[in-house]
Design an enzyme around this catalytic site. Structure first.
Site, short mmCIF file in Angstrom:
data_model
loop_
_atom_site.label_atom_id
_atom_site.label_comp_id
_atom_site.label_asym_id
_atom_site.label_seq_id
_atom_site.Cartn_x
_atom_site.Cartn_y
_atom_site.Cartn_z
CG ASP A 91 5.69 6.35 -4.45
OD1 ASP A 91 5.40 5.39 -5.49
OD2 ASP A 91 6.11 7.34 -5.28
CB SER A 92 0.71 4.56 -1.84
OG SER A 92 0.44 5.93 -1.75
N GLY A 93 1.48 5.95 -4.89
CA GLY A 93 0.91 6.67 -5.73
C GLY A 93 0.06 7.93 -5.17
N GLY A 94 0.04 7.98 -4.17
CA GLY A 94 -0.58 9.00 -3.23
C GLY A 94 -0.13 10.40 -3.68
CG ASP A 146 -0.71 9.54 1.42
OD1 ASP A 146 -0.35 8.78 0.32
OD2 ASP A 146 0.14 10.41 1.53
N GLY A 216 3.07 14.91 3.43
CA GLY A 216 2.69 16.06 3.23
C GLY A 216 3.70 17.13 3.71
CG ASP A 266 11.61 9.18 -0.67
OD1 ASP A 266 11.31 9.73 -1.98
OD2 ASP A 266 10.91 9.43 0.10
#
Length: 369
Positions: A91-94, A146, A216, A266
């Protein structure tokens, strides 16, 4: 596209196929065990493989804090570091932009975090997120940075977060570029507002990604509201690329999402539940802490292939009540094995044209218990 995605069968909107990567095939529908800090909690990589998992997930925020991206690169990347030779998605850290809102600040250029470990400051731009994921960690699949909003969200706040996510998606794509053996997924946002998710999807398509995630959700909206969004959100995304529902969820959530066209999932739930004494079975969840299991000599779920089937519910109850580490290991292992068995059963049902019946049977056994 670096990773071909071959859809082999469909039933309604449900589909099964294979995402082919340089480190192995990912059979879809696929559940990715979460390895937050370079480990699927309470499990070895061989144990995770034995459950049938084709891919795991790593967490950029946590790995950024420790051991640190540059150190991880020096140690050969996440695959070598943890001894996992199959695909990894990061994941991106968003998500931490939302979940750690009290210690993070979001601006156009970047999000700034105060470490939950030692209070140190960390700046995460879309470009830095991609650098950490793709170059330092060495992820097979990276996610754009995001901004996710919690539920319920005012529409104006959801719009601003969605539009920022689009701009960050374009910056993530520019930094990622074109790669032969790595992929980048974009993330659809828009909370529970259909027009915002449509706008997000249209703009993600214009940028062009190797796969697309539905972000989201699983942020407090509940099962029914999630399903209402999934009634339209997956079909807004390209049909020829994988669709990934982030952070979901309970077994019934997976079944309903696959029914609506989702391919990848996930969630921390299987291992988190296992560490707290909860086991998922074909007849629903069981709380092994309950006194009714103290003398239950039946196995947990003989249909699930794993070490927990060797032991009685009474023994597992004892381990959990005594706070023995083995209890956490066995139930975590069992739950990951159950989730893999569930996705395998869905793949088979779709291939054989009986997924609608599978869904009805699952509801009858799982929801009513």
């Amino acid at each position: 596209m670096p990773f071909p995605f071959e859809i082999s069968a469909k039933e309604g909107r449900a589909r099964t196929g294979v995402l082919k990567t340089a480190r192995g095939d990912i059979r879809t529908p696929a559940f990715m065990p979460v390895g937050t800090a370079a480990t699927v909690k309470a499990m070895t990589v061989d144990q995770v493989k034995a459950t049938g998992a084709d891919i795991i997930l790593g967490n950029t925020y946590h790995l950024m804090l420790r051991p640190g991206p540059e150190r991880m690169e020096r140690l050969g990347g996440l695959h070598k570091f943890m001894g996992w030779d199959k695909p990894i998605l990061t994941d991106s850290g968003g998500f931490q932009v939302m979940s750690l809102a009290g210690i993070s600040k979001v601006k156009e250029e970047a999000v700034t975090f105060s470490s939950h470990i030692d209070g140190s400051k960390h700046v995460l731009t879309p470009e830095r997120s991609i650098e950490i994921q793709a170059d330092r960690i060495g992820a097979d699949i990276s996610m754009q940075l995001d901004q996710c909003v919690a539920y319920p969200a005012e529409k104006d706040a959801a719009r601003k977060a969605m539009e920022l996510s689009i701009r960050w998606g374009a910056r993530s794509k520019a930094r990622f570029g074109e790669r032969e053996n790595q992929a980048l997924f974009g993330i659809q946002q828009g909370s529970t507002f259909e027009d915002l998710r449509r706008q997000s999807s249209d703009q993600l398509r214009e940028i062009g990604f190797d796969g697309y995630a539905i972000g989201g959700l699983a942020v407090g909206e509940g099962h029914q509201a999630m399903c209402a969004v999934l009634d339209y959100a997956p079909e807004m995304l390209p049909a020829d690329r994988p669709r990934y529902l982030m952070g979901v969820g309970k077994p019934i959530d997976l079944v309903e999402a696959v029914y609506r066209g989702v391919d990848m999932f996930d969630c921390v739930l299987p291992t988190r539940a296992g560490r707290h004494g909860q086991a998922w079975t074909w007849d629903g969840p069981l709380n092994l802490k309950n006194a009714r299991f103290a003398e239950d000599q039946d196995p947990l779920d003989p249909a699930i292939d794993g070490p927990s089937s060797q032991y009685s519910k009474a023994y597992l109850h004892h381990l959990i009540r005594a706070d023995e580490i083995l209890g956490k290991v066995l139930l975590s292992w069992h739950n990951i094995a159950f989730y893999q068995a569930l996705t395998a059963a869905m793949r088979a049902a779709i291939s054989e044209g009986r997924f609608e019946q599978f869904r009805r049977d699952f509801h009858a056994r799982h929801v009513s218990n």
